[in-house]
Write a protein that holds these residues in place. Sequence first.
Motif, PDB file in Angstrom:
ATOM      1  N   GLY A 131      14.238  -9.030   8.231  1.00 62.87           N
ATOM      2  CA  GLY A 131      14.030  -7.896   8.605  1.00 62.87           C
ATOM      3  C   GLY A 131      14.919  -7.903  10.165  1.00 62.87           C
ATOM      4  N   GLU A 132      14.891  -8.727  10.902  1.00 56.86           N
ATOM      5  CA  GLU A 132      16.076  -9.006  12.013  1.00 56.86           C
ATOM      6  C   GLU A 132      17.256  -8.919  11.600  1.00 56.86           C
ATOM      7  OE1 GLU A 132      12.811 -11.336  14.799  1.00 56.86           O
ATOM      8  OE2 GLU A 132      13.789 -12.569  13.346  1.00 56.86           O
ATOM      9  N   GLU A 156      18.836  -7.895   8.865  1.00 61.32           N
ATOM     10  CA  GLU A 156      19.207  -6.533   8.468  1.00 61.32           C
ATOM     11  C   GLU A 156      19.412  -5.604   9.640  1.00 61.32           C
ATOM     12  OE1 GLU A 156      17.547  -3.310   5.043  1.00 61.32           O
ATOM     13  OE2 GLU A 156      16.194  -4.823   6.075  1.00 61.32           O
ATOM     14  N   ALA A 157      18.559  -5.651  10.342  1.00 62.37           N
ATOM     15  CA  ALA A 157      18.674  -4.648  11.526  1.00 62.37           C
ATOM     16  C   ALA A 157      20.027  -5.023  12.525  1.00 62.37           C
ATOM     17  CB  ALA A 157      17.713  -4.563  12.585  1.00 62.37           C
ATOM     18  N   LEU A 182      18.433 -10.535   1.287  1.00 63.71           N
ATOM     19  CA  LEU A 182      18.104  -9.303   0.836  1.00 63.71           C
ATOM     20  C   LEU A 182      18.984  -8.814  -0.208  1.00 63.71           C
ATOM     21  CD1 LEU A 182      16.264  -6.772   1.186  1.00 63.71           C
ATOM     22  CD2 LEU A 182      17.920  -5.880   3.172  1.00 63.71           C
ATOM     23  N   GLU A 189      15.239  -2.936  -3.998  1.00 67.43           N
ATOM     24  CA  GLU A 189      15.105  -4.062  -3.585  1.00 67.43           C
ATOM     25  C   GLU A 189      14.896  -5.011  -4.710  1.00 67.43           C
ATOM     26  OE1 GLU A 189      12.760  -5.064  -0.382  1.00 67.43           O
ATOM     27  OE2 GLU A 189      13.741  -3.614   1.090  1.00 67.43           O
ATOM     28  N   ARG A 220      13.705  -9.978  -1.353  1.00 70.04           N
ATOM     29  CA  ARG A 220      13.759  -9.842   0.056  1.00 70.04           C
ATOM     30  C   ARG A 220      12.964 -11.212   0.419  1.00 70.04           C
ATOM     31  NH1 ARG A 220      13.548  -6.478   4.901  1.00 70.04           N
ATOM     32  NH2 ARG A 220      14.347  -4.818   3.620  1.00 70.04           N
ATOM     33  N   VAL A 273      10.553 -13.307   4.955  1.00 70.88           N
ATOM     34  CA  VAL A 273      10.266 -12.184   5.485  1.00 70.88           C
ATOM     35  C   VAL A 273       9.347 -12.296   6.858  1.00 70.88           C
ATOM     36  CG1 VAL A 273       8.663  -9.969   5.501  1.00 70.88           C
ATOM     37  CG2 VAL A 273       9.896 -11.027   3.337  1.00 70.88           C
ATOM     38  N   ASP A 274       8.553 -13.456   6.714  1.00 74.65           N
ATOM     39  CA  ASP A 274       7.681 -13.731   8.200  1.00 74.65           C
ATOM     40  C   ASP A 274       7.467 -15.228   8.344  1.00 74.65           C
ATOM     41  OD1 ASP A 274       5.927 -14.496   6.061  1.00 74.65           O
ATOM     42  OD2 ASP A 274       4.585 -12.780   6.631  1.00 74.65           O
TER      43      ASP A 274
END
Length: 231
Positions: free
Chosen positions: A43-44, A46-47, A132, A139, A142, A145-146
């Motif tokens: 997620g980081e 992708e941003a 991703l 999708e 992914r 993720v964490d």
Amino acid sequence: MKYLFYAVAALVLFASPAASAPIAGLFGELWDQNNTFERRFIGEVEAFVNDPANTPDATFRSTEVNYPRGMVAQNPIVVPFDDFLGDDSDSLSVVSGPTFEPGNDFIMRLSGFITLDAGLHTFAARVDDGMLLKIDGQEIFRLRVDGSDVTSYSNLIMTTVALDGGRMPIELIYFDNAAANFGVRVDVDGKPIGGDMISTGRTSVVPLPASAWLLITGLLGLASFRRSRVS
């Protein structure tokens, strides 16, 4: 005037279909984090790549999503991108910096279009560290993720999804963060994503064939000759 009309018509006939041609492969972008990577989850990442302020350090054309060349048993790793990309390194263009030889902290984004039949498709991926994958806005994977879904290139991850088919947009974002091994490969229905199924969505100019110019020149000459006789 009739011959001039034919000349113009010939120009349109020859030039229009060949004015541009789609570029095969996927458009690749690379960000070298210079061992200062602070984004550990997809997620980081992708941003980061979607922020217009973060321009890529290099671009290239990906002919196949199959980059296992980081799989070496040593740490730390320094692998030049022309080694990591293999044959695709021929298209590598460095945007910033005099050299581009990343360690094991980097991001790669591939984008363009993929053509598949409508229906169910099975995707298989090997990745270290995270990825991703989106096709037609859906999708497919992914990963990372964490931290609870730690991935390794030696582990095969599979999923089956239904797609509308046709020519669909595809985006793959991949990153590696401080690990001994790295690489990414994605297969669809048993073979790597690549070849005729993918295109960048961009076009290249195709020169008008010499034979076309000869024909047009000849027709224009006939038109000029006819006018001179009439006058």
